[in-house]
Design an enzyme around this catalytic site. Structure first.
Site, PDB file in Angstrom:
ATOM      1  N   GLU A  25     -14.451  -5.395   2.360  1.00  0.00           N
ATOM      2  CA  GLU A  25     -14.008  -5.631   3.804  1.00  0.00           C
ATOM      3  C   GLU A  25     -14.867  -5.647   5.000  1.00  0.00           C
ATOM      4  OE1 GLU A  25     -10.584  -2.623   4.685  1.00  0.00           O
ATOM      5  OE2 GLU A  25     -11.846  -2.074   6.236  1.00  0.00           O
ATOM      6  N   GLU A  49      -5.766  -7.867   6.641  1.00  0.00           N
ATOM      7  CA  GLU A  49      -5.422  -6.383   6.312  1.00  0.00           C
ATOM      8  C   GLU A  49      -5.340  -5.940   7.712  1.00  0.00           C
ATOM      9  OE1 GLU A  49      -9.016  -5.799   3.346  1.00  0.00           O
ATOM     10  OE2 GLU A  49      -8.932  -4.442   4.996  1.00  0.00           O
ATOM     11  N   SER A  50      -4.224  -4.931   7.829  1.00  0.00           N
ATOM     12  CA  SER A  50      -3.961  -4.159   8.880  1.00  0.00           C
ATOM     13  C   SER A  50      -3.035  -4.475  10.027  1.00  0.00           C
ATOM     14  CB  SER A  50      -5.227  -3.490   9.628  1.00  0.00           C
ATOM     15  OG  SER A  50      -5.563  -2.816   8.694  1.00  0.00           O
ATOM     16  N   GLU A  96       0.765  -1.266  -0.020  1.00  0.00           N
ATOM     17  CA  GLU A  96      -0.106  -0.041   0.026  1.00  0.00           C
ATOM     18  C   GLU A  96       0.536   1.414  -0.068  1.00  0.00           C
ATOM     19  OE1 GLU A  96      -3.891  -0.195   1.712  1.00  0.00           O
ATOM     20  OE2 GLU A  96      -3.251   1.023   3.127  1.00  0.00           O
ATOM     21  N   LYS A 116      -8.049   2.474  -2.834  1.00  0.00           N
ATOM     22  CA  LYS A 116      -8.498   2.125  -1.439  1.00  0.00           C
ATOM     23  C   LYS A 116      -8.999   3.663  -0.863  1.00  0.00           C
ATOM     24  CE  LYS A 116      -7.070  -0.642   1.827  1.00  0.00           C
ATOM     25  NZ  LYS A 116      -6.430  -0.195   2.809  1.00  0.00           N
ATOM     26  N   LYS A 167       0.724   4.866   1.202  1.00  0.00           N
ATOM     27  CA  LYS A 167      -0.151   5.326   2.477  1.00  0.00           C
ATOM     28  C   LYS A 167       0.724   6.173   3.046  1.00  0.00           C
ATOM     29  CE  LYS A 167      -2.782   3.551   6.555  1.00  0.00           C
ATOM     30  NZ  LYS A 167      -2.768   2.120   7.254  1.00  0.00           N
TER      31      LYS A 167
END
Ligand code: IGP
Length: 271
Positions: A172, A223-224, A61, A123, A63
């Site tokens: 998501e 994710e994350s 990503e 995103k 970001k």
């Protein structure tokens, strides 16, 4: 009651800002302008097919900032960062396009699209059909749909539009109810976000809790909060097909090597 009506939250605030910025763009660019751009664009790449290949896929990503962490990295040259991710073996590149909290833009999406050959994910907090057309017009192959921000009819119509435009939807979720809603709506790629977008807290056990609710044959994305190769390998062992990594990669001085290490850690993990 659906997630979309669960009361005031960080997510509601973000979506309110997104809708204001969206209204501004809609005044400048009509939906038919977007449709013309889409008609002449190169077709979308089949990201879902790539995610189904053996081994762990990495979505890396671009970001700059986030509501939970504030500034992460300046990223003066998003195209070079994306090219480094691609050289490191990323299957796809995620580009934040939300402006107020994540300091992203459609301009970032444009330069990344031009810099890489792999699929690109827009995103953002997509709540209307216009944003899906916009994503495709700017060369995106994948669109994020956040179940917590959508009611069921909207989720279903956006999924249909993403499919019509030849793109892949990353749907998501962050709890059981949202996972069921995603599956019932026909999602074929489900992302489990360990960060609850309503509270911004990370719960690392979320993936293993929700994974059993996702039918076989549906691609799963963790994710994350993935800090590096060890976390990626752990998610692969729990059955993740894909990991989505932002902060750890943008903070690393050698994003190509950091991406390659995650890809290597995921290969050969029994799943
Ligand atoms: O930077 P991290 O912790 O590696 O997280 C990446 C990604 O999961 C995160 O940016 C994200 C997941 N879902 C989102 C929805 C909107 C904005 C951002 C996100």
């Amino acid at each position: 009651m659906t997630g979309a009506s669960a009361g005031a939250s960080v997510l509601d605030d973000i979506v309110a800002g997104v809708r204001e910025d969206l209204a501004e763009r809609q005044r400048r660019t009509s939906r038919s302008d977007l449709e013309s751009a889409v008609a002449t664009a190169a077709p979308a790449l089949d990201a879902e097919a790539l995610f189904r290949r053996p081994g762990l896929s990495l979505v890396a990503e671009v970001k700059r900032a986030s509501p939970s962490k504030g500034e992460l990295s300046d990223i003066p040259d998003p195209a070079s960062l994306a090219a480094a991710y691609e050289a490191g073996g990323a299957t796809a590149i995620s580009v934040l396009t939300e402006q107020r909290r994540f300091r992203g833009s459609l301009a970032d999406l444009d330069v990344v699209r031009a810099a890489v050959d792999v699929p690109v994910l827009r995103k953002d907090f997509v709540v209307t059909d216009y944003q899906v057309w916009e994503a495709r017009a700017h060369g995106a192959d994948i669109v994020l749909l956040i179940v917590a921000a959508l009611d069921d009819p909207t989720l279903r119509s956006l999924l249909a539009r993403v499919g019509e435009l030849g793109m892949t939807a990353l749907v998501e979720v962050h709890d059981e109810d949202e996972t069921q809603r995603a599956v019932d709506a026909g999602a074929t790629v489900v992302g489990v976000n360990a960060r609850d977008l309503k509270t911004l807290q990370v719960h690392p056990d979320t993936f293993s809790r929700l994974r059993p609710l996702v039918p076989d044959g549906v691609v799963t994305v963790a994710e994350s909060g993935i800090s590096g190769p060890q976390d990626a390998a752990a998610y692969a062992a729990q059955g993740a097909d894909v990991v989505l990594v932002g902060e750890a990669l943008v903070r690393d001085g050698d994003p190509r090597a950091a991406a390659a290490a995650i890809v290597a850690a995921g290969s050969g993990v029994a799943r």
